[in-house]
Design a protein around this motif. Structure first.
Motif, PDB file in Angstrom:
ATOM      1  N   MET A   1      15.754 -12.199  19.600  1.00  0.00           N
ATOM      2  CA  MET A   1      14.785 -12.500  18.558  1.00  0.00           C
ATOM      3  C   MET A   1      15.164 -13.773  17.808  1.00  0.00           C
ATOM      4  N   THR A   2      14.161 -14.517  17.380  1.00  0.00           N
ATOM      5  CA  THR A   2      14.401 -15.660  16.503  1.00  0.00           C
ATOM      6  C   THR A   2      14.644 -15.159  15.075  1.00  0.00           C
ATOM      7  N   ILE A   3      15.125 -16.048  14.227  1.00  0.00           N
ATOM      8  CA  ILE A   3      15.338 -15.691  12.824  1.00  0.00           C
ATOM      9  C   ILE A   3      14.022 -15.228  12.197  1.00  0.00           C
ATOM     10  N   GLN A   4      12.934 -15.945  12.443  1.00  0.00           N
ATOM     11  CA  GLN A   4      11.646 -15.570  11.869  1.00  0.00           C
ATOM     12  C   GLN A   4      11.194 -14.199  12.360  1.00  0.00           C
ATOM     13  N   GLU A   5      11.381 -13.947  13.632  1.00  0.00           N
ATOM     14  CA  GLU A   5      10.991 -12.641  14.178  1.00  0.00           C
ATOM     15  C   GLU A   5      11.809 -11.515  13.558  1.00  0.00           C
ATOM     16  N   MET A   6      13.088 -11.763  13.338  1.00  0.00           N
ATOM     17  CA  MET A   6      13.919 -10.738  12.710  1.00  0.00           C
ATOM     18  C   MET A   6      13.534 -10.526  11.248  1.00  0.00           C
ATOM     19  N   LYS A   7      13.180 -11.592  10.552  1.00  0.00           N
ATOM     20  CA  LYS A   7      12.724 -11.452   9.170  1.00  0.00           C
ATOM     21  C   LYS A   7      11.463 -10.597   9.099  1.00  0.00           C
ATOM     22  N   GLU A   8      10.538 -10.848  10.003  1.00  0.00           N
ATOM     23  CA  GLU A   8       9.298 -10.077  10.023  1.00  0.00           C
ATOM     24  C   GLU A   8       9.565  -8.624  10.424  1.00  0.00           C
ATOM     25  N   LYS A   9      10.464  -8.438  11.381  1.00  0.00           N
ATOM     26  CA  LYS A   9      10.811  -7.074  11.792  1.00  0.00           C
ATOM     27  C   LYS A   9      11.426  -6.294  10.635  1.00  0.00           C
ATOM     28  N   ALA A  10      12.273  -6.944   9.856  1.00  0.00           N
ATOM     29  CA  ALA A  10      12.896  -6.269   8.718  1.00  0.00           C
ATOM     30  C   ALA A  10      11.850  -5.806   7.704  1.00  0.00           C
ATOM     31  N   MET A  11      10.805  -6.594   7.506  1.00  0.00           N
ATOM     32  CA  MET A  11       9.743  -6.171   6.596  1.00  0.00           C
ATOM     33  C   MET A  11       8.957  -5.010   7.195  1.00  0.00           C
ATOM     34  N   ASP A  12       8.736  -5.030   8.505  1.00  0.00           N
ATOM     35  CA  ASP A  12       8.067  -3.897   9.156  1.00  0.00           C
ATOM     36  C   ASP A  12       8.893  -2.623   9.006  1.00  0.00           C
ATOM     37  N   ILE A  13      10.204  -2.741   9.181  1.00  0.00           N
ATOM     38  CA  ILE A  13      11.083  -1.576   9.027  1.00  0.00           C
ATOM     39  C   ILE A  13      11.020  -1.063   7.589  1.00  0.00           C
ATOM     40  N   ARG A  14      10.988  -1.966   6.625  1.00  0.00           N
ATOM     41  CA  ARG A  14      10.875  -1.539   5.229  1.00  0.00           C
ATOM     42  C   ARG A  14       9.579  -0.745   5.002  1.00  0.00           C
ATOM     43  N   MET A  15       8.488  -1.192   5.605  1.00  0.00           N
ATOM     44  CA  MET A  15       7.226  -0.452   5.456  1.00  0.00           C
ATOM     45  C   MET A  15       7.323   0.929   6.088  1.00  0.00           C
ATOM     46  N   ASP A  16       7.977   1.011   7.241  1.00  0.00           N
ATOM     47  CA  ASP A  16       8.191   2.321   7.862  1.00  0.00           C
ATOM     48  C   ASP A  16       9.037   3.217   6.965  1.00  0.00           C
ATOM     49  N   VAL A  17      10.070   2.646   6.367  1.00  0.00           N
ATOM     50  CA  VAL A  17      10.953   3.408   5.491  1.00  0.00           C
ATOM     51  C   VAL A  17      10.193   3.955   4.291  1.00  0.00           C
ATOM     52  N   VAL A  18       9.401   3.112   3.659  1.00  0.00           N
ATOM     53  CA  VAL A  18       8.635   3.540   2.492  1.00  0.00           C
ATOM     54  C   VAL A  18       7.688   4.672   2.864  1.00  0.00           C
ATOM     55  N   THR A  19       7.031   4.554   4.009  1.00  0.00           N
ATOM     56  CA  THR A  19       6.120   5.606   4.457  1.00  0.00           C
ATOM     57  C   THR A  19       6.880   6.886   4.789  1.00  0.00           C
ATOM     58  N   LEU A  20       7.998   6.739   5.485  1.00  0.00           N
ATOM     59  CA  LEU A  20       8.818   7.903   5.838  1.00  0.00           C
ATOM     60  C   LEU A  20       9.262   8.668   4.601  1.00  0.00           C
ATOM     61  N   ILE A  21       9.775   7.960   3.623  1.00  0.00           N
ATOM     62  CA  ILE A  21      10.276   8.593   2.404  1.00  0.00           C
ATOM     63  C   ILE A  21       9.129   9.193   1.595  1.00  0.00           C
ATOM     64  N   HIS A  22       8.003   8.509   1.555  1.00  0.00           N
ATOM     65  CA  HIS A  22       6.845   9.059   0.841  1.00  0.00           C
ATOM     66  C   HIS A  22       6.371  10.346   1.504  1.00  0.00           C
ATOM     67  N   ASN A  23       6.293  10.341   2.828  1.00  0.00           N
ATOM     68  CA  ASN A  23       5.846  11.543   3.539  1.00  0.00           C
ATOM     69  C   ASN A  23       6.777  12.725   3.280  1.00  0.00           C
ATOM     70  N   ALA A  24       8.078  12.455   3.255  1.00  0.00           N
ATOM     71  CA  ALA A  24       9.061  13.521   3.088  1.00  0.00           C
ATOM     72  C   ALA A  24       9.244  13.942   1.636  1.00  0.00           C
ATOM     73  N   GLY A  25       8.941  13.035   0.710  1.00  0.00           N
ATOM     74  CA  GLY A  25       9.152  13.325  -0.695  1.00  0.00           C
ATOM     75  C   GLY A  25      10.601  13.216  -1.123  1.00  0.00           C
ATOM     76  N   CYS A  26      11.420  12.535  -0.313  1.00  0.00           N
ATOM     77  CA  CYS A  26      12.826  12.362  -0.670  1.00  0.00           C
ATOM     78  C   CYS A  26      13.416  11.224   0.161  1.00  0.00           C
ATOM     79  N   GLY A  27      14.544  10.708  -0.288  1.00  0.00           N
ATOM     80  CA  GLY A  27      15.212   9.637   0.454  1.00  0.00           C
ATOM     81  C   GLY A  27      15.835   8.624  -0.480  1.00  0.00           C
ATOM     82  N   HIS A  28      16.786   7.868   0.053  1.00  0.00           N
ATOM     83  CA  HIS A  28      17.532   6.882  -0.746  1.00  0.00           C
ATOM     84  C   HIS A  28      16.928   5.492  -0.527  1.00  0.00           C
TER      85      HIS A  28
END
Length: 276
Positions: A1-28
């Protein structure tokens, strides 16, 4: 991956994390958001790992010592095909789910059960020492939280890593300055972590910990060092990407209501648009 692709992937992962934690109602969530860039750099570029080689004796090893921030790791492993993403998103922290709130080594891609803070570095030292003894060239990585550095067992691992000259070991510190009860400096003052590791025989690299180019360069440099292990101090922002969570210790472990979830997702989407 290029630096830009990794930056974008990290934001996608953050969105997944926020959704995961919201769905579960818990998380760090705060620490998940601060560590995401480093984990993406490791899993999408620097580590020799894949879903098809979870038992390969020559694979690189990763231990999430700050195991309470497991959601980012789970989301990355799901994205890379280690297990079904839908199962993760719908069963995380549910009764009898294998996706518990700390790393579970019954899940593909998880090397060690962790989360009892202070143990990950010592386990990583053992893995790196084993590689040396067996003539293997795999590399061992571990990610610690800065609040975790108050644990005395961490410093036993630091001493051992330097003593055995484990140049196949890289520790990363998520230095976001906050922990569950407030500022790390108020809870247990640390001062300069940069000055603490070198006397134990470690190569020390300190970088802006959410700068993907800096992370990429630091991981490359760490692999080139001979005769000593490397620690990368990631000077990060807790809650990065979600405006109302950034630098706020309240979001170390706090569920979101629906309005906060929508605001968090909007903040992350806006951040991703502006990085392209």
């Amino acid at each position: 991956m290029t630096i830009q692709e990794m930056k974008e992937k990290a934001m996608d992962i953050r969105m997944d994390v926020v959704t995961l934690i919201h769905n579960a109602g818990c998380g760090h969530i705060g620490g998940d958001l601060s560590e995401a860039d480093a984990l993406v750099a490791l899993y999408y570029k620097h580590m020799n790992v894949s879903a098809g080689q979870v038992k390969d004796p020559d694979r690189d090893r990763f231990i999430l010592s700050k195991g309470h921030s497991v959601e980012s790791l789970y989301c990355i492993l799901a994205d890379k095909g280690y297990f079904d993403k839908q199962e993760l998103m719908t069963t995380y922290s549910a009764y009898l789910s294998r996706f518990i709130g700390h790393p579970n080594n019954k899940i593909p891609g998880i090397e060690v059960n962790s989360g009892s803070l202070g143990h990950g570095l010592s386990v990583a030292v053992g893995m790196a020492k084993a590689a040396k003894m067996m003539g293997k060239d795999y590399h061992v990585y571990t990610l610690l939280g800065d609040g975790e550095l108050a644990e005395g067992s961490v410093w036993e691992g630091v001493m051992a890593g330097g003593h055995f000259h484990l140049d196949n070991l890289t520790a990363l510190i998520d230095r976001n300055g906050l922990q569950i009860s407030g500022s790390t400096e108020d809870v247990m003052a640390q001062g300069s972590q940069e000055s603490r590791w070198a006397p134990f025989g470690w190569n020390v690299i300190s970088i802006p910990g959410n700068d993907m180019a800096a992370i990429d360069a630091a991981l490359t440099a760490a692999k080139a060092v001979k005769g000593k292990p490397t620690v990368i101090i990631l000077n990060t922002t807790k809650g990065l990407g979600v405006s109302f969570m950034e630098n706020n210790y309240i979001w170390h472990h706090k569920p979101m209501n629906e309005e906060q979830y929508q605001l968090a997702m909007a903040s992350l989407k806006e951040r991703k648009v502006h990085m392209s």
